[in-house]
Design a protein around this motif. Structure first.
Motif, PDB file in Angstrom:
ATOM      1  N   GLN A  48       0.832  -1.198   0.000  1.00  0.00           N
ATOM      2  CA  GLN A  48       0.000   0.000   0.000  1.00  0.00           C
ATOM      3  C   GLN A  48       0.866   1.248   0.000  1.00  0.00           C
ATOM      4  O   GLN A  48       0.571   2.218  -0.677  1.00  0.00           O
ATOM      5  CB  GLN A  48      -0.922   0.011   1.228  1.00  0.00           C
ATOM      6  N   LEU A  55       1.213   7.161  -6.517  1.00  0.00           N
ATOM      7  CA  LEU A  55       0.124   8.094  -6.776  1.00  0.00           C
ATOM      8  C   LEU A  55       0.474   9.503  -6.347  1.00  0.00           C
ATOM      9  O   LEU A  55       0.108  10.468  -7.001  1.00  0.00           O
ATOM     10  CB  LEU A  55      -1.157   7.625  -6.082  1.00  0.00           C
ATOM     11  N   LEU A  69      -2.552   4.850 -15.838  1.00  0.00           N
ATOM     12  CA  LEU A  69      -3.645   3.880 -15.804  1.00  0.00           C
ATOM     13  C   LEU A  69      -3.854   3.261 -17.190  1.00  0.00           C
ATOM     14  O   LEU A  69      -4.064   2.051 -17.310  1.00  0.00           O
ATOM     15  CB  LEU A  69      -4.946   4.529 -15.329  1.00  0.00           C
ATOM     16  N   ALA A 101      -9.365  -5.267 -13.022  1.00  0.00           N
ATOM     17  CA  ALA A 101      -9.194  -4.262 -11.966  1.00  0.00           C
ATOM     18  C   ALA A 101      -8.829  -2.903 -12.554  1.00  0.00           C
ATOM     19  O   ALA A 101      -9.377  -1.872 -12.153  1.00  0.00           O
ATOM     20  CB  ALA A 101      -8.135  -4.726 -10.968  1.00  0.00           C
ATOM     21  N   VAL A 102      -7.901  -2.903 -13.514  1.00  0.00           N
ATOM     22  CA  VAL A 102      -7.502  -1.634 -14.132  1.00  0.00           C
ATOM     23  C   VAL A 102      -8.651  -1.061 -14.952  1.00  0.00           C
ATOM     24  O   VAL A 102      -8.950   0.137 -14.874  1.00  0.00           O
ATOM     25  CB  VAL A 102      -6.246  -1.814 -15.013  1.00  0.00           C
ATOM     26  N   ASP A 104     -11.763  -1.521 -14.472  1.00  0.00           N
ATOM     27  CA  ASP A 104     -12.766  -1.047 -13.523  1.00  0.00           C
ATOM     28  C   ASP A 104     -12.412   0.353 -13.023  1.00  0.00           C
ATOM     29  O   ASP A 104     -13.272   1.225 -12.919  1.00  0.00           O
ATOM     30  CB  ASP A 104     -12.880  -2.023 -12.348  1.00  0.00           C
ATOM     31  N   ARG A 105     -11.132   0.582 -12.727  1.00  0.00           N
ATOM     32  CA  ARG A 105     -10.699   1.921 -12.272  1.00  0.00           C
ATOM     33  C   ARG A 105     -10.962   2.956 -13.361  1.00  0.00           C
ATOM     34  O   ARG A 105     -11.454   4.053 -13.084  1.00  0.00           O
ATOM     35  CB  ARG A 105      -9.205   1.937 -11.934  1.00  0.00           C
ATOM     36  N   LEU A 106     -10.637   2.612 -14.601  1.00  0.00           N
ATOM     37  CA  LEU A 106     -10.872   3.545 -15.697  1.00  0.00           C
ATOM     38  C   LEU A 106     -12.361   3.817 -15.866  1.00  0.00           C
ATOM     39  O   LEU A 106     -12.770   4.966 -16.062  1.00  0.00           O
ATOM     40  CB  LEU A 106     -10.272   3.003 -16.998  1.00  0.00           C
ATOM     41  N   THR A 107     -13.183   2.775 -15.752  1.00  0.00           N
ATOM     42  CA  THR A 107     -14.630   2.935 -15.888  1.00  0.00           C
ATOM     43  C   THR A 107     -15.183   3.822 -14.782  1.00  0.00           C
ATOM     44  O   THR A 107     -16.039   4.667 -15.028  1.00  0.00           O
ATOM     45  CB  THR A 107     -15.326   1.553 -15.866  1.00  0.00           C
ATOM     46  N   LYS A 108     -14.664   3.657 -13.554  1.00  0.00           N
ATOM     47  CA  LYS A 108     -15.120   4.505 -12.446  1.00  0.00           C
ATOM     48  C   LYS A 108     -14.772   5.973 -12.682  1.00  0.00           C
ATOM     49  O   LYS A 108     -15.421   6.860 -12.144  1.00  0.00           O
ATOM     50  CB  LYS A 108     -14.535   4.017 -11.122  1.00  0.00           C
ATOM     51  N   LEU A 109     -13.737   6.207 -13.493  1.00  0.00           N
ATOM     52  CA  LEU A 109     -13.367   7.575 -13.847  1.00  0.00           C
ATOM     53  C   LEU A 109     -14.083   8.032 -15.122  1.00  0.00           C
ATOM     54  O   LEU A 109     -13.765   9.077 -15.676  1.00  0.00           O
ATOM     55  CB  LEU A 109     -11.848   7.673 -14.048  1.00  0.00           C
TER      56      LEU A 109
END
Length: 166
Positions: A48, A55, A69, A101-102, A104-109
């Motif tokens: 983490q 980041l 990303l 997972a990646v 999904d992160r792009l979709t959330k953005l």
């Protein structure tokens, strides 16, 4: 580099990391693989911490984060394709999970097209070039920007930035 952690040295490292990634409890992993719960906790924290550092390096530049990303999405896609042709079912499952997972992160953005990310990166670089030019040739840059009303916000932001650095 320092000594590898007991998790990194463990012969079942991949399965342990997979269980960590799937949210298994430290007690369950410790019991199943004979590692201490504190080693698992340290391993989670160290990963983490690395992610947080990555980041935070570009915390002021969202276009760079989006670009990374998009790069991760491309790397995950390539890894999945390689795993599809030459790996065990477990490795294929991890590759698919990483890619999802990646994505999904792009979709959330709200990013569904990575070409938009590349264009955004290019626009970010152009703004940096314009910022540099505005510091050395402010009158000319402001005049050029004045010819395009849609860039009024950029012109005013550059003026404010130049005033604050004087």
């Amino acid at each position: 580099m320092g000594t590898k952690s007991s998790i990194d040295r463990h012969p079942d490292r991949e399965r342990i990391v997979e269980m960590i990634g799937n949210g298994a409890s430290g007690a369950e992993i410790a019991r199943q693989y004979g590692v201490s719960q504190s080693a698992i906790s340290r391993y989670k924290i160290s990963r983490q911490t690395m992610l947080t550092q990555v980041l935070n390096q570009d915390a002021d530049d969202p276009t760079e984060i989006l670009g990374r990303l998009a790069d991760l999405a491309e790397s995950a896609r390539i890894t999945r394709k390689l795993a599809d042709t030459s790996s065990s079912p477990q490795v294929r499952a991890r590759a698919i999970s990483a890619e999802l997972a990646v994505l999904d992160r792009l979709t959330k953005l709200a990013i569904t097209d990575t070409e938009i990310v590349r264009l955004t990166q290019a626009a970010g670089l152009m703004v940096k070039v314009i910022q540099a030019l505005a510091r050395t040739h402010p009158r000319e840059v402001y005049a050029a920007l004045s010819e395009h009303p849609e860039l009024d916000d950029l012109r005013e932001a550059l003026k404010a930035q130049n005033r604050s650095t004087k």
